[in-house]
Scaffold this motif. Structure first.
Motif, PDB file in Angstrom:
ATOM      1  N   PRO A 170       0.804  -1.222   0.000  1.00 36.51           N
ATOM      2  CA  PRO A 170       0.000   0.000   0.000  1.00 36.51           C
ATOM      3  C   PRO A 170       0.838   1.275   0.000  1.00 36.51           C
ATOM      4  O   PRO A 170       1.760   1.437   0.796  1.00 36.51           O
ATOM      5  CB  PRO A 170      -0.818  -0.121   1.289  1.00 36.51           C
ATOM      6  CG  PRO A 170      -0.010  -1.017   2.166  1.00 36.51           C
ATOM      7  CD  PRO A 170       0.690  -1.969   1.254  1.00 36.51           C
ATOM      8  N   PRO A 208      -3.782   7.044  -2.630  1.00 38.88           N
ATOM      9  CA  PRO A 208      -4.650   6.163  -1.842  1.00 38.88           C
ATOM     10  C   PRO A 208      -5.922   5.741  -2.569  1.00 38.88           C
ATOM     11  O   PRO A 208      -6.540   4.727  -2.214  1.00 38.88           O
ATOM     12  CB  PRO A 208      -4.979   7.002  -0.604  1.00 38.88           C
ATOM     13  CG  PRO A 208      -3.872   7.990  -0.498  1.00 38.88           C
ATOM     14  CD  PRO A 208      -3.456   8.287  -1.911  1.00 38.88           C
ATOM     15  N   LEU A 234      -6.203   2.114  -3.565  1.00 41.27           N
ATOM     16  CA  LEU A 234      -6.595   1.143  -2.551  1.00 41.27           C
ATOM     17  C   LEU A 234      -8.109   1.127  -2.349  1.00 41.27           C
ATOM     18  O   LEU A 234      -8.710   0.063  -2.147  1.00 41.27           O
ATOM     19  CB  LEU A 234      -5.892   1.451  -1.228  1.00 41.27           C
ATOM     20  CG  LEU A 234      -4.366   1.415  -1.261  1.00 41.27           C
ATOM     21  CD1 LEU A 234      -3.802   1.829   0.091  1.00 41.27           C
ATOM     22  CD2 LEU A 234      -3.854   0.041  -1.660  1.00 41.27           C
ATOM     23  N   ARG A 284     -10.272  -2.191  -3.099  1.00 41.43           N
ATOM     24  CA  ARG A 284     -11.120  -2.800  -2.066  1.00 41.43           C
ATOM     25  C   ARG A 284     -12.529  -3.070  -2.613  1.00 41.43           C
ATOM     26  O   ARG A 284     -13.106  -4.142  -2.387  1.00 41.43           O
ATOM     27  CB  ARG A 284     -11.193  -1.872  -0.852  1.00 41.43           C
ATOM     28  CG  ARG A 284     -12.129  -2.311   0.282  1.00 41.43           C
ATOM     29  CD  ARG A 284     -11.640  -3.525   1.050  1.00 41.43           C
ATOM     30  NE  ARG A 284     -11.979  -4.786   0.402  1.00 41.43           N
ATOM     31  CZ  ARG A 284     -11.651  -5.986   0.892  1.00 41.43           C
ATOM     32  NH1 ARG A 284     -10.950  -6.074   2.019  1.00 41.43           N
ATOM     33  NH2 ARG A 284     -11.991  -7.067   0.257  1.00 41.43           N
ATOM     34  N   VAL A 286      -2.802  -6.821   2.113  1.00 42.68           N
ATOM     35  CA  VAL A 286      -1.903  -5.669   2.092  1.00 42.68           C
ATOM     36  C   VAL A 286      -0.583  -6.063   2.749  1.00 42.68           C
ATOM     37  O   VAL A 286      -0.553  -6.555   3.871  1.00 42.68           O
ATOM     38  CB  VAL A 286      -2.512  -4.411   2.748  1.00 42.68           C
ATOM     39  CG1 VAL A 286      -3.693  -3.906   1.954  1.00 42.68           C
ATOM     40  CG2 VAL A 286      -2.887  -4.635   4.184  1.00 42.68           C
ATOM     41  N   GLU A 312       2.230  -4.818   4.442  1.00 43.11           N
ATOM     42  CA  GLU A 312       2.713  -3.658   5.202  1.00 43.11           C
ATOM     43  C   GLU A 312       4.061  -3.958   5.854  1.00 43.11           C
ATOM     44  O   GLU A 312       4.440  -3.327   6.840  1.00 43.11           O
ATOM     45  CB  GLU A 312       1.679  -3.276   6.277  1.00 43.11           C
ATOM     46  CG  GLU A 312       0.363  -2.763   5.734  1.00 43.11           C
ATOM     47  CD  GLU A 312       0.286  -1.246   5.725  1.00 43.11           C
ATOM     48  OE1 GLU A 312       1.334  -0.595   5.901  1.00 43.11           O
ATOM     49  OE2 GLU A 312      -0.834  -0.719   5.544  1.00 43.11           O
ATOM     50  N   HIS A 334      -2.325   1.543   4.587  1.00 41.51           N
ATOM     51  CA  HIS A 334      -3.674   1.380   4.024  1.00 41.51           C
ATOM     52  C   HIS A 334      -4.700   2.229   4.753  1.00 41.51           C
ATOM     53  O   HIS A 334      -5.780   2.513   4.212  1.00 41.51           O
ATOM     54  CB  HIS A 334      -4.096  -0.097   4.059  1.00 41.51           C
ATOM     55  CG  HIS A 334      -4.434  -0.601   5.426  1.00 41.51           C
ATOM     56  ND1 HIS A 334      -3.489  -1.112   6.290  1.00 41.51           N
ATOM     57  CD2 HIS A 334      -5.618  -0.655   6.098  1.00 41.51           C
ATOM     58  CE1 HIS A 334      -4.078  -1.477   7.419  1.00 41.51           C
ATOM     59  NE2 HIS A 334      -5.362  -1.203   7.334  1.00 41.51           N
ATOM     60  N   PRO A 392      -8.421  -4.360   4.950  1.00 41.59           N
ATOM     61  CA  PRO A 392      -8.103  -5.504   4.098  1.00 41.59           C
ATOM     62  C   PRO A 392      -8.578  -6.805   4.731  1.00 41.59           C
ATOM     63  O   PRO A 392      -9.051  -6.825   5.876  1.00 41.59           O
ATOM     64  CB  PRO A 392      -6.573  -5.457   4.022  1.00 41.59           C
ATOM     65  CG  PRO A 392      -6.184  -4.861   5.333  1.00 41.59           C
ATOM     66  CD  PRO A 392      -7.260  -3.866   5.691  1.00 41.59           C
TER      67      PRO A 392
END
Length: 441
Positions: free
Chosen positions: A218, A231, A234, A238, A250, A252, A266, A273
């Motif tokens: 993300p 963003p 994302l 989704r 995601v 991270e 995110h 997520p």
């Protein structure tokens, strides 16, 4: 002593992500100790750890709060297997991560690649347990990086890591990256996000019945040269995953724990997520640990009298108490010191100091998000990264470009002296490297 230790290392240690023959010209640097953002070699020279030792160190080396927590835990419980047993650090860490992410079930591994494999296996097994075993394929983004084990390589789209192992890898599908540097004339970063989401939608419309999950880094695709996206991507992703019944994973591992300005990247899109992969900064850069968090719905699909419907994945050190205690101490520092707010002011100071690099005539796409800075350099040198790294180290700054992209991802504890070292070292290393370009006849 430095040379002796370096030579012994070359004789007996196989270093990661390294062509060992190159060390004939530049032996590895022997580090004796570390404190705050600084590394000290065996000869006493210090280096600013401007890449947080591969993006893991958040609050400087040898942080007293984390050290004290580890010492206390070592006196209580060093390790116990997590199959059939539990302990306070793993329970408390799972509770805290659940509160931070909104995902209530944590499964532990040792590193980022294993977290990727856990999430992918969980997703495919979920669909199998749900009577949809055909949903066993995955999607990744162009330029995506999720680790170098065989399963993780399936969703990693960086050729140098995967080409030698192609016969072993079950490749995922690859869809366009929303990297804002790919904007066409008149496009904004959000426009790029929309265009790339449309490409994903077209792919899902045809292949969703065979697709278990999409995995995304993300906001920042780090190994792709700190490729940053809006963003909005994302949010659109989704919605598409919901529509086509595909899990959203995601990654991270690098972007979590404040790197992009929020605790998790995110969160800047306001989404939740189905899986989150965490590692690197999870223990503040002290011990190996990774975690995968997921939803109640995924967890319940494995909850059964039949053993084969359980998630039968493990390693000997799953949920190690020492590593979990280090992670708890790391989260306590965030809470006690209001780190995210402090980082806003620190990032402004660092950006001001780095302005001469960002406006350099040979720099393209200077960009910054949270505690990540990156600059693409226009150069004819095929070995730019190696040369730049050498010049930066000579100036006391640990900086390792990705291709022709110079980046900084420092710990969150830089003082004025460290900021000066970073800014001056990064710029001077660029000038010294560019001076080595061959002159036109």
């Amino acid at each position: 002593m430095s040379n002796s230790l370096a030579m012994r290392s070359m004789a007996h240690v196989w270093h990661p992500c390294t062509q060992m023959k190159l060390h004939e010209a530049q032996p590895p640097i022997a580090i004796a100790r570390a404190s705050g953002p600084w590394l000290y070699d065996v000869d006493g020279k210090r280096y600013l750890d401007a890449v947080s030792s591969w993006w893991v160190n958040l609050f400087g080396h040898s942080h007293p709060h984390i050290k004290a927590a580890l010492a206390d835990q070592l006196d209580r419980l060093d390790h116990v297997m997590l199959a059939g047993f539990t302990h306070a650090p793993v329970v408390e860490l799972s509770e805290r991560l659940g509160a931070l992410t909104g995902l209530g079930h944590a499964f532990y591994g040792s590193d980022g690649a294993s977290a990727t494999e856990i999430a992918l296996k969980m997703s495919a097994h979920f669909w199998r347990n749900s009577g949809r075993a055909g949903k066993s394929r995955f999607i990744g983004l162009a330029g995506g990086y999720h680790g170098e084990t065989v399963g993780a390589l399936a969703v990693t789209d960086i050729a140098i890591f995967r080409e030698a192992y192609a016969p072993l890898v079950r490749l995922a599908a690859t869809v366009p990256s929303p990297d804002a540097r790919g904007a066409q004339a008149g496009e904004s970063a959000a426009d790029v996000a929309g265009r790339c989401a449309a490409a994903l939608e077209a792919w899902l419309a045809e292949h969703h019945e065979q697709t278990a999950a999409l995995i995304v880094e993300p906001l920042v695709q780090c190994a792709a040269g700190m490729a940053m996206h809006d963003p909005e991507y994302l949010r659109l992703v989704r919605a598409l995953c919901d529509r086509y019944q595909v899990h959203l994973v995601v990654d991270e591992i690098a972007t979590g724990f404040g790197r992009t300005g929020t605790m998790f990247a995110h969160q800047q899109a306001g989404i939740r997520p189905d899986f989150i992969c965490l590692s690197k900064g999870l223990t503040g850069g002290t011990l190996p640990l990774s975690a995968v968090l997921t939803t109640d719905a995924v967890y319940q699909a494995f909850y059964d009298d039949e053993v084969a419907r359980g998630f039968l994945h493990s390693h000997s050190y799953t949920g190690n108490p020492l590593a979990c205690r280090a992670a708890l101490a790391t989260l306590e520092i965030f809470e006690q010191q209001d780190v995210l707010t402090r980082n806003v002011a620190l990032a402004r100071t660092v950006s001001d100091a780095l302005a001469p690099l960002s406006t350099h005539p040979r720099v393209r796409h200077a960009r910054h998000l949270g505690m990540i800075w990156a600059w693409d350099v226009e150069t004819t040198l095929p070995d730019f990264a190696r040369r730049y790294h050498h010049h930066a180290m000579a100036r006391g700054a640990l900086l390792r470009p990705i291709g022709r992209t110079v980046y900084a991802m420092p710990p969150y504890v830089l003082d004025a002296e460290a900021v000066h070292c970073l800014a001056q070292g990064a710029l001077a290393a660029l000038e010294a490297t560019l001076a080595e370009e061959p002159r036109s006849p």
